[in-house]
Design a protein around this motif. Structure first.
Motif, PDB file in Angstrom:
ATOM      1  N   GLU A   1       0.651  -1.200  -0.089  1.00  0.00           N
ATOM      2  CA  GLU A   1       0.062  -0.233  -0.122  1.00  0.00           C
ATOM      3  C   GLU A   1       0.871   1.345  -0.011  1.00  0.00           C
ATOM      4  OE1 GLU A   1      -2.401  -3.433   1.215  1.00  0.00           O
ATOM      5  OE2 GLU A   1      -0.431  -2.592   1.857  1.00  0.00           O
ATOM      6  N   TRP A   2       2.053   1.237   0.532  1.00  0.00           N
ATOM      7  CA  TRP A   2       2.937   2.395   0.735  1.00  0.00           C
ATOM      8  C   TRP A   2       3.617   2.737  -0.704  1.00  0.00           C
ATOM      9  CZ3 TRP A   2       7.958   3.287  -0.204  1.00  0.00           C
ATOM     10  CH2 TRP A   2       8.619   4.649   0.362  1.00  0.00           C
ATOM     11  N   ILE A   3       4.049   1.458  -1.197  1.00  0.00           N
ATOM     12  CA  ILE A   3       4.777   1.851  -2.548  1.00  0.00           C
ATOM     13  C   ILE A   3       3.859   2.167  -3.596  1.00  0.00           C
ATOM     14  CG2 ILE A   3       6.440   0.026  -1.884  1.00  0.00           C
ATOM     15  CD1 ILE A   3       5.359  -1.814  -3.968  1.00  0.00           C
ATOM     16  N   THR A   4       2.438   1.831  -3.558  1.00  0.00           N
ATOM     17  CA  THR A   4       1.714   2.427  -4.546  1.00  0.00           C
ATOM     18  C   THR A   4       1.000   3.680  -4.210  1.00  0.00           C
ATOM     19  OG1 THR A   4      -0.008   0.839  -3.605  1.00  0.00           O
ATOM     20  CG2 THR A   4       1.149  -0.070  -5.535  1.00  0.00           C
ATOM     21  N   LYS A   5       1.244   4.236  -3.149  1.00  0.00           N
ATOM     22  CA  LYS A   5       0.826   5.469  -2.846  1.00  0.00           C
ATOM     23  C   LYS A   5       1.793   6.730  -3.185  1.00  0.00           C
ATOM     24  CE  LYS A   5      -1.482   7.683   0.997  1.00  0.00           C
ATOM     25  NZ  LYS A   5      -1.866   7.572   2.678  1.00  0.00           N
ATOM     26  N   GLY A   6       1.168   7.456  -4.311  1.00  0.00           N
ATOM     27  CA  GLY A   6       2.063   8.509  -4.823  1.00  0.00           C
ATOM     28  C   GLY A   6       2.249   9.542  -3.829  1.00  0.00           C
ATOM     29  N   THR A   7       1.672   9.955  -2.721  1.00  0.00           N
ATOM     30  CA  THR A   7       1.852  10.787  -1.850  1.00  0.00           C
ATOM     31  C   THR A   7       2.974  10.554  -0.823  1.00  0.00           C
ATOM     32  OG1 THR A   7       0.018  10.205  -0.348  1.00  0.00           O
ATOM     33  CG2 THR A   7      -0.367  12.057  -1.952  1.00  0.00           C
ATOM     34  N   GLU A   8       3.192   9.216  -0.958  1.00  0.00           N
ATOM     35  CA  GLU A   8       4.162   8.762   0.008  1.00  0.00           C
ATOM     36  C   GLU A   8       5.439   8.198  -0.663  1.00  0.00           C
ATOM     37  OE1 GLU A   8       4.065   8.662   3.259  1.00  0.00           O
ATOM     38  OE2 GLU A   8       1.971   9.300   3.590  1.00  0.00           O
ATOM     39  N   HIS A   9       5.245   7.565  -2.075  1.00  0.00           N
ATOM     40  CA  HIS A   9       6.505   7.009  -2.662  1.00  0.00           C
ATOM     41  C   HIS A   9       6.445   7.588  -4.115  1.00  0.00           C
ATOM     42  CE1 HIS A   9       7.874   3.250  -5.051  1.00  0.00           C
ATOM     43  NE2 HIS A   9       8.961   3.986  -4.678  1.00  0.00           N
ATOM     44  N   GLY A  10       7.585   8.251  -4.229  1.00  0.00           N
ATOM     45  CA  GLY A  10       7.907   9.005  -5.559  1.00  0.00           C
ATOM     46  C   GLY A  10       7.878   8.142  -6.638  1.00  0.00           C
ATOM     47  N   GLY A  11       8.071   6.752  -6.516  1.00  0.00           N
ATOM     48  CA  GLY A  11       7.959   5.676  -7.769  1.00  0.00           C
ATOM     49  C   GLY A  11       6.638   5.384  -8.037  1.00  0.00           C
ATOM     50  N   ALA A  12       5.474   5.705  -7.295  1.00  0.00           N
ATOM     51  CA  ALA A  12       4.493   5.204  -7.584  1.00  0.00           C
ATOM     52  C   ALA A  12       3.883   5.286  -8.803  1.00  0.00           C
ATOM     53  CB  ALA A  12       3.313   5.673  -6.365  1.00  0.00           C
ATOM     54  N   ARG A  13       4.042   6.549  -9.455  1.00  0.00           N
ATOM     55  CA  ARG A  13       3.639   6.645 -10.798  1.00  0.00           C
ATOM     56  C   ARG A  13       4.436   5.754 -11.928  1.00  0.00           C
ATOM     57  NH1 ARG A  13       4.022  12.991 -13.527  1.00  0.00           N
ATOM     58  NH2 ARG A  13       3.194  12.283 -15.700  1.00  0.00           N
ATOM     59  N   ALA A  14       5.625   5.686 -11.555  1.00  0.00           N
ATOM     60  CA  ALA A  14       6.415   4.795 -12.462  1.00  0.00           C
ATOM     61  C   ALA A  14       5.820   3.520 -12.325  1.00  0.00           C
ATOM     62  CB  ALA A  14       7.966   4.751 -12.152  1.00  0.00           C
ATOM     63  N   LEU A  15       5.544   2.880 -11.096  1.00  0.00           N
ATOM     64  CA  LEU A  15       4.748   1.513 -11.074  1.00  0.00           C
ATOM     65  C   LEU A  15       3.620   1.502 -11.848  1.00  0.00           C
ATOM     66  CD1 LEU A  15       5.348   0.752  -7.171  1.00  0.00           C
ATOM     67  CD2 LEU A  15       6.366  -0.601  -9.252  1.00  0.00           C
ATOM     68  N   ARG A  16       2.662   2.654 -11.751  1.00  0.00           N
ATOM     69  CA  ARG A  16       1.484   2.554 -12.574  1.00  0.00           C
ATOM     70  C   ARG A  16       1.685   2.548 -14.022  1.00  0.00           C
ATOM     71  NH1 ARG A  16      -0.008   6.240  -8.484  1.00  0.00           N
ATOM     72  NH2 ARG A  16       0.678   8.178  -9.755  1.00  0.00           N
ATOM     73  N   LYS A  17       2.859   3.056 -14.507  1.00  0.00           N
ATOM     74  CA  LYS A  17       3.232   2.869 -16.043  1.00  0.00           C
ATOM     75  C   LYS A  17       3.757   1.680 -16.280  1.00  0.00           C
ATOM     76  CE  LYS A  17       4.131   8.057 -16.747  1.00  0.00           C
ATOM     77  NZ  LYS A  17       5.433   8.781 -17.124  1.00  0.00           N
ATOM     78  N   GLY A  18       3.829   0.770 -15.461  1.00  0.00           N
ATOM     79  CA  GLY A  18       4.474  -0.594 -15.589  1.00  0.00           C
ATOM     80  C   GLY A  18       6.257  -0.846 -15.533  1.00  0.00           C
ATOM     81  N   ASP A  19       6.645   0.262 -14.785  1.00  0.00           N
ATOM     82  CA  ASP A  19       8.181   0.137 -14.393  1.00  0.00           C
ATOM     83  C   ASP A  19       8.129  -0.803 -13.334  1.00  0.00           C
ATOM     84  OD1 ASP A  19       8.797   1.810 -16.629  1.00  0.00           O
ATOM     85  OD2 ASP A  19       9.294   3.516 -15.215  1.00  0.00           O
ATOM     86  N   ALA A  20       9.393  -1.558 -13.271  1.00  0.00           N
ATOM     87  CA  ALA A  20       9.495  -2.495 -11.939  1.00  0.00           C
ATOM     88  C   ALA A  20      10.324  -1.852 -11.167  1.00  0.00           C
ATOM     89  CB  ALA A  20      10.372  -3.670 -12.493  1.00  0.00           C
TER      90      ALA A  20
END
Length: 300
Positions: free
Chosen positions: A58-77
């Motif tokens: 939940e933390w790694i996918t939350k954009g306000t907490e984790h800067g990489g959440a947007r990259a994850l939504r785009k499909g980056d690992a």
């Protein structure tokens, strides 16, 4: 018959019995006979495990907490961004500067591991080697087992596993997380054995000297799998070496492996009698059977 002749006959009989015993042992455990004779000839992949604190899915996918959440939504690992900085992240978290409300003084922030993989057409062999970190000297969460190591495989069915490895089973409401119920085990979103949505989970425990073959679906189960043939580990000086032998096909909760295929792969070490989330973990990687991947198991 002379004493010398009788002695010679006894030696011959003993040698024959020993040979028969060896053949019986190999027949009972064919994986042991087919494992690489010299693991040093098998290429090693270096993976640095790190201490994750309370960085749940939940933390790694939350954009306000984790800067990489947007990259994850785009499909980056996760490994695309963080594979070169895992040791730095682990030290930041284990110190309590970020994502750890209950730091353990002296605990290792990271563990570099050498991973080797091979197969014989029927059985996958995985070998993990690492140097034992200095003990933190804190409370023993798992008094029976100084060290545990586990790996998980996914055949592309678990949402998020292709990007995050094991992280799709790490949730903020799982036990040992702050405020979580002690009865809540690891799980995956929409996990179902019947639908094939699960992680194949294999673990070795040092104190029990035993391997476990389970899975993580709607809950973590540590038994029921049929693929694990052997799991052995030893500490030589300050270096641990743990080897797993796993059949390509098994039973319930076992991912079926095949040459030419790639699987989502992650692993973790519970060091210094740790339990629950207080472990060192890998990012998500790919395991290939005779095909290009982060870790490649080639036929021997």
């Amino acid at each position: 018959m002379s004493k010398r002749a009788m002695a010679a006959m006894e030696l011959k009989r003993a040698a024959g019995a020993a040979g028969l015993g060896l053949l019986c042992m190999l027949a009972a455990n064919p994986a042991a006979a087919a494992a690489p004779a010299d693991w040093n000839k098998v290429p090693a992949t270096s993976v640095t495990l790190f201490y994750p604190g309370v960085a749940a899915m939940e933390w790694i996918t939350k954009g306000t907490e984790h800067g990489g959440a947007r990259a994850l939504r785009k499909g980056d690992a996760c490994a695309d961004c963080h594979s070169e900085e895992t040791a730095k992240m682990g030290q930041l978290i284990v110190s309590g500067q970020k994502l750890e409300p209950a730091p353990i003084a002296g605990k290792a922030g990271s563990i570099p591991v050498q991973v080797r993989a091979a197969h014989d057409g029927d059985t996958l062999y995985l070998r993990f080697s690492w140097k034992q970190p200095k003990p933190a000297g804190g409370a023993r969460m798992d008094d029976k087992n100084p060290v545990k190591i586990a790996f998980m495989l996914d055949a592309g069915k678990v949402e998020g596993a292709g990007q995050s490895g094991c992280w799709a089973s790490c949730h903020a409401d799982s036990r040992t997380m702050p405020g979580a119920a002690d009865t809540k085990k690891k799980y995956v979103k929409n996990g179902s054995l019947a639908s094939g949505v699960f992680y194949d989970l294999v673990q070795w425990r040092s104190g029990e000297k035993k391997g476990y073959d389970g899975y993580v679906a709607d809950a973590r189960v540590m038994e029921g799998g049929k693929a694990l043939v052997a799991a052995e580990g030893k500490l030589d000086g300050d270096t641990w070496t743990v080897t797993f032998a796993r059949k390509f096909a098994g039973g319930e909760g076992d991912v079926t492996l095949a040459p030419g295929q790639v699987y989502n792969f992650g692993f973790a070490i519970h060091d210094d009698h740790a339990a629950g989330r207080f472990h060192q973990v890998s990012l998500g990687y790919k395991l290939g059977i005779d095909t290009k991947a982060d870790v490649v198991a080639s036929k021997q």
